[in-house]
Structures are given as C-alpha cells and as structure tokens.
Scaffold this motif. Structure first.
Motif, PDB file in Angstrom:
ATOM      1  N   PRO A   1       0.801  -1.240   0.000  1.00  0.00           N
ATOM      2  CA  PRO A   1       0.000   0.000   0.000  1.00  0.00           C
ATOM      3  C   PRO A   1       0.827   1.280   0.000  1.00  0.00           C
ATOM      4  N   GLY A   2       2.084   1.212   0.415  1.00  0.00           N
ATOM      5  CA  GLY A   2       2.915   2.403   0.434  1.00  0.00           C
ATOM      6  C   GLY A   2       3.650   2.676  -0.865  1.00  0.00           C
ATOM      7  N   GLY A   3       3.565   1.749  -1.821  1.00  0.00           N
ATOM      8  CA  GLY A   3       4.254   1.922  -3.086  1.00  0.00           C
ATOM      9  C   GLY A   3       3.677   3.059  -3.907  1.00  0.00           C
ATOM     10  N   ASP A   4       4.499   3.613  -4.779  1.00  0.00           N
ATOM     11  CA  ASP A   4       4.072   4.760  -5.586  1.00  0.00           C
ATOM     12  C   ASP A   4       2.843   4.441  -6.437  1.00  0.00           C
ATOM     13  N   SER A   5       2.900   3.324  -7.154  1.00  0.00           N
ATOM     14  CA  SER A   5       1.818   3.007  -8.082  1.00  0.00           C
ATOM     15  C   SER A   5       0.532   2.660  -7.351  1.00  0.00           C
ATOM     16  N   GLN A   6       0.644   1.958  -6.228  1.00  0.00           N
ATOM     17  CA  GLN A   6      -0.568   1.586  -5.500  1.00  0.00           C
ATOM     18  C   GLN A   6      -1.208   2.798  -4.831  1.00  0.00           C
ATOM     19  N   ALA A   7      -0.394   3.723  -4.362  1.00  0.00           N
ATOM     20  CA  ALA A   7      -0.944   4.946  -3.770  1.00  0.00           C
ATOM     21  C   ALA A   7      -1.727   5.741  -4.811  1.00  0.00           C
ATOM     22  N   ALA A   8      -1.182   5.840  -6.009  1.00  0.00           N
ATOM     23  CA  ALA A   8      -1.869   6.565  -7.078  1.00  0.00           C
ATOM     24  C   ALA A   8      -3.158   5.847  -7.470  1.00  0.00           C
ATOM     25  N   PHE A   9      -3.081   4.527  -7.571  1.00  0.00           N
ATOM     26  CA  PHE A   9      -4.257   3.749  -7.953  1.00  0.00           C
ATOM     27  C   PHE A   9      -5.365   3.850  -6.913  1.00  0.00           C
ATOM     28  N   SER A  10      -4.989   3.977  -5.638  1.00  0.00           N
ATOM     29  CA  SER A  10      -5.980   3.974  -4.565  1.00  0.00           C
ATOM     30  C   SER A  10      -6.982   5.112  -4.699  1.00  0.00           C
ATOM     31  N   ARG A  11      -6.547   6.242  -5.237  1.00  0.00           N
ATOM     32  CA  ARG A  11      -7.473   7.370  -5.362  1.00  0.00           C
ATOM     33  C   ARG A  11      -8.602   7.031  -6.346  1.00  0.00           C
ATOM     34  N   ARG A  12      -8.254   6.416  -7.461  1.00  0.00           N
ATOM     35  CA  ARG A  12      -9.296   6.047  -8.425  1.00  0.00           C
ATOM     36  C   ARG A  12     -10.182   4.937  -7.869  1.00  0.00           C
ATOM     37  N   PHE A  13      -9.551   3.929  -7.273  1.00  0.00           N
ATOM     38  CA  PHE A  13     -10.309   2.785  -6.756  1.00  0.00           C
ATOM     39  C   PHE A  13     -11.252   3.216  -5.641  1.00  0.00           C
ATOM     40  N   CYS A  14     -10.752   4.009  -4.695  1.00  0.00           N
ATOM     41  CA  CYS A  14     -11.600   4.452  -3.582  1.00  0.00           C
ATOM     42  C   CYS A  14     -12.689   5.399  -4.065  1.00  0.00           C
ATOM     43  N   GLY A  15     -12.386   6.177  -5.088  1.00  0.00           N
ATOM     44  CA  GLY A  15     -13.421   7.020  -5.662  1.00  0.00           C
ATOM     45  C   GLY A  15     -14.564   6.201  -6.223  1.00  0.00           C
ATOM     46  N   ARG A  16     -14.221   5.088  -6.876  1.00  0.00           N
ATOM     47  CA  ARG A  16     -15.260   4.204  -7.416  1.00  0.00           C
ATOM     48  C   ARG A  16     -16.043   3.524  -6.285  1.00  0.00           C
ATOM     49  N   MET A  17     -15.342   3.139  -5.212  1.00  0.00           N
ATOM     50  CA  MET A  17     -16.044   2.564  -4.066  1.00  0.00           C
ATOM     51  C   MET A  17     -17.002   3.589  -3.456  1.00  0.00           C
ATOM     52  N   ALA A  18     -16.542   4.828  -3.378  1.00  0.00           N
ATOM     53  CA  ALA A  18     -17.388   5.885  -2.817  1.00  0.00           C
ATOM     54  C   ALA A  18     -18.635   6.094  -3.670  1.00  0.00           C
ATOM     55  N   GLU A  19     -18.487   6.030  -4.981  1.00  0.00           N
ATOM     56  CA  GLU A  19     -19.635   6.165  -5.866  1.00  0.00           C
ATOM     57  C   GLU A  19     -20.674   5.078  -5.607  1.00  0.00           C
ATOM     58  N   LYS A  20     -20.202   3.895  -5.247  1.00  0.00           N
ATOM     59  CA  LYS A  20     -21.098   2.790  -4.920  1.00  0.00           C
ATOM     60  C   LYS A  20     -21.717   2.937  -3.524  1.00  0.00           C
ATOM     61  N   GLY A  21     -21.134   3.825  -2.720  1.00  0.00           N
ATOM     62  CA  GLY A  21     -21.600   3.984  -1.348  1.00  0.00           C
ATOM     63  C   GLY A  21     -21.001   2.987  -0.394  1.00  0.00           C
TER      64      GLY A  21
END
Length: 280
Positions: free
Chosen positions: A38-58
């Motif tokens: 989770p602390g890696g550069d690529s995973q940190a960047a990916f987390s914003r998109r992924f969590c945004g999609r989770m948030a859209e789902k509620g």
C-alpha cells in the motif's frame, strides 16, 4: 440463548458484490502495481481512483453515520469489505486507515470546521493520511514521545510550532495529512501533556526520508519537523488531553485491517507450490 455466527444472506450477497466489483476494477497488471504494498508509488496513485469508485457505490464508508457520508450500515459490512480487499493486496492503499480510525476519531473529537474539512474528503476517497506516532525512543512505549509543539499567539493568530521527529512512519511519502502526536506541555511526562494535531504534509519544515526495508519500497520513513508552523485550529480534541483521543482511535486501528485474509491467501499459495513440487 443460541448465538448465530453465520453470515446473513444479505451479507453473503454483499460479499459477492464486492468480489464482482474487484474483478471489474482491478487492472490486468494489478500484481505489478501492488508489488511494493500500500505504500508503493503506483498503488498509492491507484488507490485514489479505486476508492473514488467505491465511494460512488456507497461502499467506502458505508458503516459511518449518514450525516458524515455513510449509510448507517452495520460494522459487519465493513469487515466484509476489509477481508475481500486485504485478500487481494488492499487496493485502497493507505485509505483503509482513513476509513477505519482517522475518520471516526475526527467524528468523535473534531470541531465542526474539522468535520466539514476532512470527513467529506475521506468519504469520497480523495485524501491520503499517515500517522505520526512512533519516535526513535518512543516506539511501543508511545507515552515516551518527545516531539514538541509550542503554542504561540492568541485567538485566531495562535499557532503551534513543531520540532522533533517520527520514525517507522508508513504511507507518509504520498500523504496529504498526518495524524500527529506531540507533547504540548514541556513539563509533562508519560500520558499527560500530549495532544493530537491534524497537520497538512505540505507544510514548510517537514522532511521525509525513506528507510530501506525488506517488506517493500516506500514502506517505512522518518519524518522530521523543523520549526513547522500550523494554525492552532488543527488541534483535535483538547490540548494536553490527546491520550484519550489516541486510545479512542486505537480501538478501531486494527479492526478493519484484515491482514489475516491476506495471510490465508498467501498460505494457500505456498501450499499449492509445495504440492506441485511434491513436498506435501
């Protein structure tokens, strides 16, 4: 009275929905993205998109109260999400901390201004946090911390000036904020005189140095604070009474980090490899 330990049909269906969502959202190169954790550069960047999609789902903060961006769901739903996401390498990145305990601590102790600033960002999956707890001589003995925050000025002009350092800090290389423990009473000892500050990581005077690690790149860091000036309004809870805030937050810290789910997947993989090699 008999106790029922099985998942309800609604929870089973929700677990199925989460797995289908993961299947759709994770890219083909997820193993490469997540190789440093989770602390890696690529995973940190990916987390914003992924969590945004989770948030859209509620789903990101569904166990939170509705007034703070949640859906008033039972905590079991949060457990299901944690198990499924940790099992495949935690695509939320460091945002699992936001959801697990940083948000709840702000709900409990934050001012209305702090709640308006921080909780919508967490619930939307659009902010990264780290925790500033351990120090070179205050690791498991957290009450021995020495990082100092001196309050200067009065009223709206009041600031804290922070000096000291933290060590073994995860995720700070990409964090927007740090949940920082400091000593605000220089005469205090142990659990007295400690406060919690919600400090933006782009504040001048903060320096980050990576600690080489065998568990993955970008995982552990030292964070140095040199005459870091922040508004007094970043104080979470009462000054000098931060130990209660910390105890409250730590009740939630590990509950949503289902590392056991990741361990189970890893052990199953080891067993498969061992069987293929005739070792079992």
């Amino acid at each position: 009275m008999d106790l029922e330990f099985d998942w309800s049909q609604e929870d089973i269906q929700h677990r199925r929905e989460i797995r289908e969502f993961i299947e759709r959202e994770l890219p083909d190169n997820w193993d490469e993205i997540s190789q440093h954790g989770p602390g890696g550069d690529s995973q940190a960047a990916f987390s914003r998109r992924f969590c945004g999609r989770m948030a859209e789902k509620g789903w990101l903060t569904q166990h939170w109260p509705a007034e703070y961006g949640g859906r008033d769901c039972e905590a079991w739903r949060h457990s299901i999400v944690g198990e499924e996401l940790w099992a495949i390498g935690e695509p939320r990145g460091s945002q699992y901390m936001n959801v697990n305990w940083i948000g709840p601590a702000i709900m409990q102790y934050g001012t209305e201004a702090q709640k308006r600033l921080h909780l919508p960002k967490i619930s939307a999956g659009d902010v990264l946090w780290c925790q500033g707890f351990s120090e070179p001589e205050a690791g498991s003995d957290l009450a021995a911390l020495r990082t100092r925050a001196e309050r200067r000025g009065e009223g709206d002009e009041a600031v804290y000036v922070i000096n000291g350092s933290k060590i073994w800090t995860s995720y700070c290389n990409h964090a927007d904020y740090i949940f920082l423990l400091v000593r605000t009473d220089p005469e205090s000892t142990r659990t007295k005189g400690i406060s919690v500050l919600l400090v933006p990581m782009d504040t001048p005077g903060i320096e980050i140095r990576e600690i080489p690690s065998v568990v993955g790149e970008r995982y552990f860091h030292e964070v140095f604070f040199t005459d870091v000036r922040v508004p007094a309004g970043v104080l979470l809870g009462e000054e000098n009474n931060g130990w209660g805030v910390v105890n409250y937050a730590l009740q939630f810290e590990r509950i949503g980090a289902a590392r056991y789910a990741r361990a189970a997947v890893t052990l199953d993989h080891i067993a498969e490899v061992a069987a293929e090699r005739g070792l079992m």
